[in-house]
Scaffold this motif. Structure first.
Motif, PDB file in Angstrom:
ATOM      1  N   LEU A 278      -8.994   4.868 -10.532  1.00  0.00           N
ATOM      2  CA  LEU A 278      -8.085   3.793 -10.134  1.00  0.00           C
ATOM      3  C   LEU A 278      -8.317   2.577 -11.034  1.00  0.00           C
ATOM      4  N   LYS A 279      -7.252   2.039 -11.589  1.00  0.00           N
ATOM      5  CA  LYS A 279      -7.387   0.931 -12.530  1.00  0.00           C
ATOM      6  C   LYS A 279      -7.483  -0.424 -11.839  1.00  0.00           C
ATOM      7  N   VAL A 280      -6.727  -0.577 -10.725  1.00  0.00           N
ATOM      8  CA  VAL A 280      -6.643  -1.871 -10.060  1.00  0.00           C
ATOM      9  C   VAL A 280      -7.083  -1.731  -8.607  1.00  0.00           C
ATOM     10  N   PRO A 281      -7.932  -2.642  -8.111  1.00  0.00           N
ATOM     11  CA  PRO A 281      -8.311  -2.576  -6.695  1.00  0.00           C
ATOM     12  C   PRO A 281      -7.092  -2.680  -5.794  1.00  0.00           C
ATOM     13  N   PRO A 282      -7.054  -1.922  -4.712  1.00  0.00           N
ATOM     14  CA  PRO A 282      -5.902  -1.967  -3.816  1.00  0.00           C
ATOM     15  C   PRO A 282      -5.862  -3.257  -3.010  1.00  0.00           C
ATOM     16  N   THR A 283      -4.664  -3.595  -2.540  1.00  0.00           N
ATOM     17  CA  THR A 283      -4.505  -4.710  -1.617  1.00  0.00           C
ATOM     18  C   THR A 283      -4.881  -4.229  -0.219  1.00  0.00           C
ATOM     19  N   VAL A 284      -5.679  -5.025   0.493  1.00  0.00           N
ATOM     20  CA  VAL A 284      -6.137  -4.650   1.829  1.00  0.00           C
ATOM     21  C   VAL A 284      -5.399  -5.467   2.877  1.00  0.00           C
ATOM     22  N   PHE A 285      -4.854  -4.777   3.873  1.00  0.00           N
ATOM     23  CA  PHE A 285      -4.181  -5.424   4.994  1.00  0.00           C
ATOM     24  C   PHE A 285      -4.946  -5.111   6.277  1.00  0.00           C
TER      25      PHE A 285
ATOM     26  N   SER B  63       2.192   3.145  -2.290  1.00  0.00           N
ATOM     27  CA  SER B  63       2.183   2.049  -3.266  1.00  0.00           C
ATOM     28  C   SER B  63       0.774   1.546  -3.569  1.00  0.00           C
ATOM     29  N   GLY B  64      -0.224   2.114  -2.898  1.00  0.00           N
ATOM     30  CA  GLY B  64      -1.602   1.752  -3.202  1.00  0.00           C
ATOM     31  C   GLY B  64      -2.202   0.700  -2.309  1.00  0.00           C
ATOM     32  N   ARG B  65      -1.627   0.467  -1.148  1.00  0.00           N
ATOM     33  CA  ARG B  65      -2.203  -0.475  -0.196  1.00  0.00           C
ATOM     34  C   ARG B  65      -3.117   0.252   0.788  1.00  0.00           C
ATOM     35  N   ILE B  66      -4.157  -0.435   1.211  1.00  0.00           N
ATOM     36  CA  ILE B  66      -5.043   0.102   2.245  1.00  0.00           C
ATOM     37  C   ILE B  66      -4.899  -0.759   3.490  1.00  0.00           C
ATOM     38  N   ILE B  67      -4.704  -0.104   4.633  1.00  0.00           N
ATOM     39  CA  ILE B  67      -4.563  -0.799   5.922  1.00  0.00           C
ATOM     40  C   ILE B  67      -5.788  -0.459   6.756  1.00  0.00           C
ATOM     41  N   LEU B  68      -6.469  -1.487   7.266  1.00  0.00           N
ATOM     42  CA  LEU B  68      -7.681  -1.290   8.043  1.00  0.00           C
ATOM     43  C   LEU B  68      -7.555  -1.926   9.419  1.00  0.00           C
ATOM     44  N   ASN B  69      -8.096  -1.236  10.406  1.00  0.00           N
ATOM     45  CA  ASN B  69      -8.072  -1.700  11.788  1.00  0.00           C
ATOM     46  C   ASN B  69      -9.150  -2.772  11.981  1.00  0.00           C
ATOM     47  N   PRO B  70      -8.808  -3.965  12.473  1.00  0.00           N
ATOM     48  CA  PRO B  70      -9.832  -5.000  12.668  1.00  0.00           C
ATOM     49  C   PRO B  70     -10.936  -4.579  13.631  1.00  0.00           C
TER      50      PRO B  70
ATOM     51  N   GLU C 258     -10.230   6.064   2.291  1.00  0.00           N
ATOM     52  CA  GLU C 258      -8.875   5.672   1.894  1.00  0.00           C
ATOM     53  C   GLU C 258      -8.742   5.572   0.377  1.00  0.00           C
ATOM     54  N   LEU C 259      -9.788   5.138  -0.305  1.00  0.00           N
ATOM     55  CA  LEU C 259      -9.747   5.126  -1.773  1.00  0.00           C
ATOM     56  C   LEU C 259      -9.627   6.541  -2.329  1.00  0.00           C
ATOM     57  N   CYS C 260     -10.318   7.480  -1.698  1.00  0.00           N
ATOM     58  CA  CYS C 260     -10.198   8.887  -2.116  1.00  0.00           C
ATOM     59  C   CYS C 260      -8.768   9.384  -1.915  1.00  0.00           C
ATOM     60  N   HIS C 261      -8.116   8.894  -0.868  1.00  0.00           N
ATOM     61  CA  HIS C 261      -6.721   9.295  -0.623  1.00  0.00           C
ATOM     62  C   HIS C 261      -5.776   8.721  -1.669  1.00  0.00           C
ATOM     63  N   LEU C 262      -6.144   7.623  -2.272  1.00  0.00           N
ATOM     64  CA  LEU C 262      -5.315   7.084  -3.353  1.00  0.00           C
ATOM     65  C   LEU C 262      -5.417   7.960  -4.599  1.00  0.00           C
ATOM     66  N   VAL C 263      -6.490   8.755  -4.666  1.00  0.00           N
ATOM     67  CA  VAL C 263      -6.668   9.691  -5.780  1.00  0.00           C
ATOM     68  C   VAL C 263      -6.107  11.062  -5.417  1.00  0.00           C
ATOM     69  N   HIS C 264      -6.470  11.549  -4.231  1.00  0.00           N
ATOM     70  CA  HIS C 264      -5.986  12.840  -3.720  1.00  0.00           C
ATOM     71  C   HIS C 264      -5.318  12.570  -2.367  1.00  0.00           C
ATOM     72  N   HIS C 265      -4.033  12.737  -2.303  1.00  0.00           N
ATOM     73  CA  HIS C 265      -3.276  12.268  -1.138  1.00  0.00           C
ATOM     74  C   HIS C 265      -3.507  13.105   0.121  1.00  0.00           C
ATOM     75  N   ASN C 266      -3.912  14.346  -0.030  1.00  0.00           N
ATOM     76  CA  ASN C 266      -4.139  15.202   1.137  1.00  0.00           C
ATOM     77  C   ASN C 266      -5.615  15.585   1.232  1.00  0.00           C
ATOM     78  N   HIS C 267      -5.962  16.195   2.368  1.00  0.00           N
ATOM     79  CA  HIS C 267      -7.350  16.607   2.578  1.00  0.00           C
ATOM     80  C   HIS C 267      -7.609  17.951   1.897  1.00  0.00           C
ATOM     81  N   THR C 268      -7.581  17.930   0.595  1.00  0.00           N
ATOM     82  CA  THR C 268      -7.824  19.126  -0.201  1.00  0.00           C
ATOM     83  C   THR C 268      -9.310  19.260  -0.520  1.00  0.00           C
ATOM     84  N   LYS C 269      -9.679  20.367  -1.146  1.00  0.00           N
ATOM     85  CA  LYS C 269     -11.063  20.547  -1.583  1.00  0.00           C
ATOM     86  C   LYS C 269     -11.453  19.463  -2.578  1.00  0.00           C
ATOM     87  N   GLU C 270     -10.495  19.085  -3.432  1.00  0.00           N
ATOM     88  CA  GLU C 270     -10.766  18.040  -4.419  1.00  0.00           C
ATOM     89  C   GLU C 270     -11.039  16.710  -3.731  1.00  0.00           C
TER      90      GLU C 270
END
Length: 234
Positions: free
Chosen positions: A153-160, A174-181, A198-210
């Motif tokens: 990942l080149k740019v840190p995601p925006t956190v909401f 779009s690369g945003r991460i949403i976290l529960n307070p 969540e960062l891993c999901h920005l690389v691999h979108h599903n729960h794959t072996k990768e």
């Protein structure tokens, strides 16, 4: 299943015993506090009890930890001495009726300064404080773990920050991460796990072996923190 129990000091540990084809004995503590022991088919019952007794201190610690996170057993009244979680620790509430509005963490206590001592005002103040702490701590953790993803990942995601009823975190295409307070009530290791997940999901979108391979490479002990979160959600 066979119901069993052992005595350890002044406590009794009840557990359910199940025989299987596995090669070693395993002990699992469920969020409800139930103890499950799985043993090889040919195991000696006395040897099983000896092993459970040997692990008794660990079992009792796990049960105690799980009970801390049992949700909503009694309605919150926001009175002196009431217990509230912050970063995985229990803090006793100390309400101070003063003109200023502030919250301070001091020696195992959450000091709430507020001109009104009614439950609704104190609840609103505490929830705002949790959100403010969540914003700060979540970004601190992200700053620590993101460098491990620089090859992906080149740019840190925006956190909401957004309340979610059944999830600790999610991410968008779009690369945003949403976290529960509410995650601010969990240990920092749990916060790190959710953010790394969540960062891993920005690389691999599903729960794959990768996905799991990357998760294990970045955070080798992720399963430990995942289980802690499952306890909180139980």
């Amino acid at each position: 299943m066979i119901d069993q129990q052992i005595a350890f000091g002044n406590k009794n540990i009840a557990y359910q015993l199940k025989y299987t084809q596995r090669k070693t004995l395993g002990i699992q503590i469920h969020p409800s506090g139930q103890v499950m022991v799985t043993a090889p088919t040919a195991s000696d019952p006395k040897a099983i009890k000896a092993k459970v007794r040997q692990k008794a201190p660990w079992i009792l610690r796990q049960i105690s930890t799980f009970l801390k996170y049992q949700p909503g057993t009694t309605p919150r009244r926001y009175l002196n001495g009431e217990s509230h979680l912050y970063l995985g620790r229990q803090y006793r509430l100390k309400v101070v009726n003063e003109n200023e509005q502030a919250i301070k963490v001091y020696r195992g206590q959450l000091w709430l300064y507020h001109p009104k001592a009614d439950a609704q005002s104190l609840q609103q103040q505490l929830e705002k404080w949790y959100v403010s702490r969540a914003k700060k701590i979540f970004h601190q953790v992200l700053d620590v773990v993101f460098p491990k993803f620089k090859r992906y990942l080149k740019v840190p995601p925006t956190v909401f920050i957004r309340k979610m009823s059944t999830r600790w975190g999610s991410c968008t295409p779009s690369g945003r991460i949403i976290l529960n307070p509410e995650l601010i009530k969990a240990p920092k290791g749990c916060i790190e796990y959710v953010i790394v997940h969540e960062l891993c999901h920005l690389v691999h979108h599903n729960h794959t072996k990768e996905f799991y391979r990357l998760l294990s490479r970045i955070l080798p002990n992720w399963e430990k923190w995942k289980k802690r979160l499952e306890v909180i959600l139980a």
